[in-house]
Design a protein around this motif. Structure first.
Motif, PDB file in Angstrom:
ATOM      1  N   VAL A 131      -3.571  10.262 -11.872  1.00 55.11           N
ATOM      2  CA  VAL A 131      -3.304   8.782 -11.247  1.00 55.11           C
ATOM      3  C   VAL A 131      -2.267   8.852 -10.550  1.00 55.11           C
ATOM      4  O   VAL A 131      -1.097   9.147 -10.944  1.00 55.11           O
ATOM      5  N   SER A 132      -2.357   8.447  -9.255  1.00 51.97           N
ATOM      6  CA  SER A 132      -1.362   8.283  -8.151  1.00 51.97           C
ATOM      7  C   SER A 132      -1.518   6.974  -7.695  1.00 51.97           C
ATOM      8  O   SER A 132      -2.339   6.304  -7.463  1.00 51.97           O
ATOM      9  N   ALA A 133      -0.227   6.340  -7.614  1.00 50.35           N
ATOM     10  CA  ALA A 133      -0.016   5.013  -7.331  1.00 50.35           C
ATOM     11  C   ALA A 133       0.747   4.866  -5.975  1.00 50.35           C
ATOM     12  O   ALA A 133       1.870   5.470  -5.893  1.00 50.35           O
ATOM     13  N   SER A 134       0.322   4.216  -4.895  1.00 42.69           N
ATOM     14  CA  SER A 134       1.247   3.551  -3.889  1.00 42.69           C
ATOM     15  C   SER A 134       1.576   2.045  -4.110  1.00 42.69           C
ATOM     16  O   SER A 134       0.814   1.465  -4.427  1.00 42.69           O
ATOM     17  N   MET A 135       2.888   1.672  -3.668  1.00 44.98           N
ATOM     18  CA  MET A 135       3.541   0.585  -4.240  1.00 44.98           C
ATOM     19  C   MET A 135       4.473   0.199  -2.987  1.00 44.98           C
ATOM     20  O   MET A 135       4.866   0.918  -2.240  1.00 44.98           O
ATOM     21  N   ASP A 136       4.691  -1.262  -2.939  1.00 46.44           N
ATOM     22  CA  ASP A 136       5.747  -1.962  -1.905  1.00 46.44           C
ATOM     23  C   ASP A 136       7.037  -1.400  -2.693  1.00 46.44           C
ATOM     24  O   ASP A 136       7.091  -1.329  -4.130  1.00 46.44           O
ATOM     25  N   LEU A 137       8.031  -1.126  -1.829  1.00 45.29           N
ATOM     26  CA  LEU A 137       9.396  -0.971  -2.324  1.00 45.29           C
ATOM     27  C   LEU A 137       9.932  -2.112  -2.941  1.00 45.29           C
ATOM     28  O   LEU A 137      10.930  -1.798  -3.860  1.00 45.29           O
ATOM     29  N   HIS A 138       9.468  -3.297  -2.820  1.00 44.19           N
ATOM     30  CA  HIS A 138       9.589  -4.600  -3.384  1.00 44.19           C
ATOM     31  C   HIS A 138       8.983  -4.687  -4.789  1.00 44.19           C
ATOM     32  O   HIS A 138       8.994  -5.833  -5.484  1.00 44.19           O
ATOM     33  N   GLY A 139       8.331  -3.641  -5.035  1.00 41.43           N
ATOM     34  CA  GLY A 139       7.807  -3.819  -6.525  1.00 41.43           C
ATOM     35  C   GLY A 139       8.400  -3.401  -7.888  1.00 41.43           C
ATOM     36  O   GLY A 139       9.736  -2.985  -7.324  1.00 41.43           O
ATOM     37  N   GLU A 161       6.935  -0.905   8.262  1.00 41.45           N
ATOM     38  CA  GLU A 161       6.126  -0.493   9.207  1.00 41.45           C
ATOM     39  C   GLU A 161       5.365   0.926   8.437  1.00 41.45           C
ATOM     40  O   GLU A 161       4.553   1.407   9.479  1.00 41.45           O
ATOM     41  N   ASP A 162       5.767   1.321   7.679  1.00 39.16           N
ATOM     42  CA  ASP A 162       5.047   2.447   7.000  1.00 39.16           C
ATOM     43  C   ASP A 162       4.074   2.321   5.824  1.00 39.16           C
ATOM     44  O   ASP A 162       3.979   3.256   5.025  1.00 39.16           O
ATOM     45  N   ALA A 163       3.620   1.391   5.656  1.00 39.05           N
ATOM     46  CA  ALA A 163       2.856   0.811   4.530  1.00 39.05           C
ATOM     47  C   ALA A 163       1.474   1.651   4.498  1.00 39.05           C
ATOM     48  O   ALA A 163       1.142   2.087   3.451  1.00 39.05           O
TER      49      ALA A 163
END
Length: 502
Positions: A131-139, A161-163
């Motif tokens: 399981v690999s997750a992508s998140m916002d740095l404000h998560g 800008e790099d989402a």
């Protein structure tokens, strides 16, 4: 046993939720995608590495930041995700799962919504799929989320800008792992992982990667991730407008060198703490009245357009989008009332006011009560008499929208919550911010389009569900001690939650 072609599921719910705004986010606020439509969100889906696996898209729901998510909406999507994953397991099994989330979702009755969702997912797919997750740095990185995933990564830029690239990084690292040689027992080789929480909780407007110290903290990550033995390293700021124990900064590091993973995490965490009291707002700040005084001087000097961020009710961070402090101030400001200055205010949500404008048509005049119906803090609804309807349009995010003129001010009213962050948002109504003297937007830091337009900029520390003054919001459930709620404490050495590679 390895399948002829690895199978990777995709799912997630993506929203950041302020627990301080009275708005509840429901089904109508989300864009839900499934199947091919879900995969169409990813620009990298046709890349060679992505074509090496079979993707199993289940469900993805995404919304503009808002309030706490209704339990009924979350429960329905959670059930559909679990049913889809159960079907995928029956039909051929799964080697991996790409968990596409924001990381700051709040749900009625839950303190750790993403932790709840991933725990339920693991109960269906088991421990074997990677399981690999992508998140916002404000998560927020809770211990549950960290434990139940094999890899967490997040954006490295604010504004984000790099989402899209961050999602690709999470997906490619996942694909690389499921395609790599397996362990002797046939299982996927897991990297070592380390989590370090840093007792700091700051708004994004104080931690923009445009400025120090966040600029240097994040700038080192690309070099860290290419170190032999390191797979990925990320820094989370955390989400300041939720009152939950998980809300704080975090460091995660992954790789195949156990000792290096642990030491890099410790180093990044200690660097973050060393800089904790050097973060500053990304622009000059003041009360709304103070911002107007500076704006008047800027216009007099020919420096236009001057931008003001109505930051406390920013819908892009979860604000209700109808606090009227800024609108009331602009309508009473003499340079706009007299027409000496031209101004644009974008935007405020009020479907009733939009309907009245629609009925009057372009060129008509309306008497409307605007805003203050969701977040009712003072001054509440603003009564506007004889406003001219200068434009009407359909907006893919804001629904039916109207531009109304009073004196030198044109203000935008929407039927759905919407953040005016791009030139295209204004262009739908025929508005040109660069031609205005003053532009006020319900936003925090200016997104790239607006940042390029401004000849001067201040952030107004206005009230709302995403108030930049965290101390007046009333957090009482966050873990303590926590900066800036507490000062003068020394948390070092920071504990590292470490799991060896296997």
């Amino acid at each position: 046993m390895r399948r002829p072609r690895p199978r990777v599921a995709v799912c997630g719910i993506h929203i950041e939720s302020s627990t301080f705004t009275p708005y509840l986010s429901g089904e109508a606020d989300f864009v839900v995608t499934r199947g091919d439509e879900l995969m169409a969100r990813f620009f990298w889906r046709d890349y060679t590495w992505a074509q090496a696996v079979d993707w199993v898209p289940v469900l993805h729901a995404q919304a503009l930041p808002g309030g706490v998510v209704k339990a009924s909406a979350y429960g329905a999507w959670k059930a559909e995700i679990l049913e889809g994953l159960a079907a995928a397991m029956r039909e051929g099994g799964l080697d991996g799962l790409f968990f596409d989330i924001h990381g700051a979702m709040s749900v009625e009755g839950l303190d750790d919504a993403e932790g709840d969702l991933i725990s339920a997912i693991r109960a269906v797919i088991g421990s074997e799929p990677f399981v690999s997750a992508s998140m916002d740095l404000h998560g927020n990185v809770s211990e549950v989320l960290f434990d139940e995933t094999d890899l967490l990564t997040c954006y490295r830029m604010a504004p984000h800008e790099d989402a899209l690239e961050s999602r690709m990084r999470a997906a490619k690292n996942l694909v690389d792992r499921v395609l790599a040689p397996r362990a002797e027992d046939g299982s996927i080789v897991r990297p070592a992982k380390a989590l370090m929480h840093v007792p700091v909780l700051l708004p994004g407007e104080k931690t923009s990667t445009r400025l120090e110290p966040a600029k240097s903290l994040y700038a080192q990550l690309p070099a860290v991730e290419v170190m032999p033995g390191i797979l990925d390293a990320s820094i989370w700021i955390g989400f300041a407008w939720a009152d939950q124990p998980r809300c704080q900064a975090a460091i995660c590091v992954y790789g195949d060198d156990d000792a290096l993973v642990r030491s890099v995490a410790a180093d990044l965490g200690e660097q973050f703490w060393a800089a904790h009291d050097r973060f500053e707002f990304v622009a000059p700040t003041g009360s709304f009245a103070e911002c107007l005084r500076v704006a008047e001087g800027s216009v007099a000097a020919g420096r236009t357009p001057f931008f003001i961020s109505d930051s406390g009710d920013n819908p892009g961070a979860g604000g209700a989008d109808d606090v009227t402090v800024a609108l009331a101030g602009l309508l009473e400001w003499e340079p706009l009332r007299s027409g000496r200055f031209s101004g644009i205010y974008a935007s405020i949500v009020d479907p009733v006011a939009v309907a009245a404008a629609d009925a009057a048509g372009v060129g008509g005049r309306v008497d409307v009560s605007v805003g203050g119906k969701i977040d009712t803090r003072a001054p509440g609804p603003v009564e506007v008499a004889g406003a001219e309807v200068v434009a009407l349009a359909d907006d893919p995010m804001g629904g039916r929208v109207a531009a109304l003129r009073c004196g030198g001010l044109v203000f935008v009213v929407t039927s759905r919550r919407h953040q005016y962050a791009t030139a295209a948002d204004f262009a739908r109504l025929g508005l040109e911010p660069t031609a205005a003297d003053v532009v006020v937007v319900k936003i925090g830091y200016l997104e790239p389009d607006l940042f390029e337009m401004q000849a001067g900029w201040m952030m107004a520390l206005t009230p709302g569900g995403v108030d930049q003054d965290l101390l007046r919001l009333g957090h009482h459930r966050v873990s303590r001690p926590l900066f800036p709620f507490d000062t003068g404490f020394d948390p070092l050495p920071l504990p590292v939650r470490f799991v060896a590679g296997h």
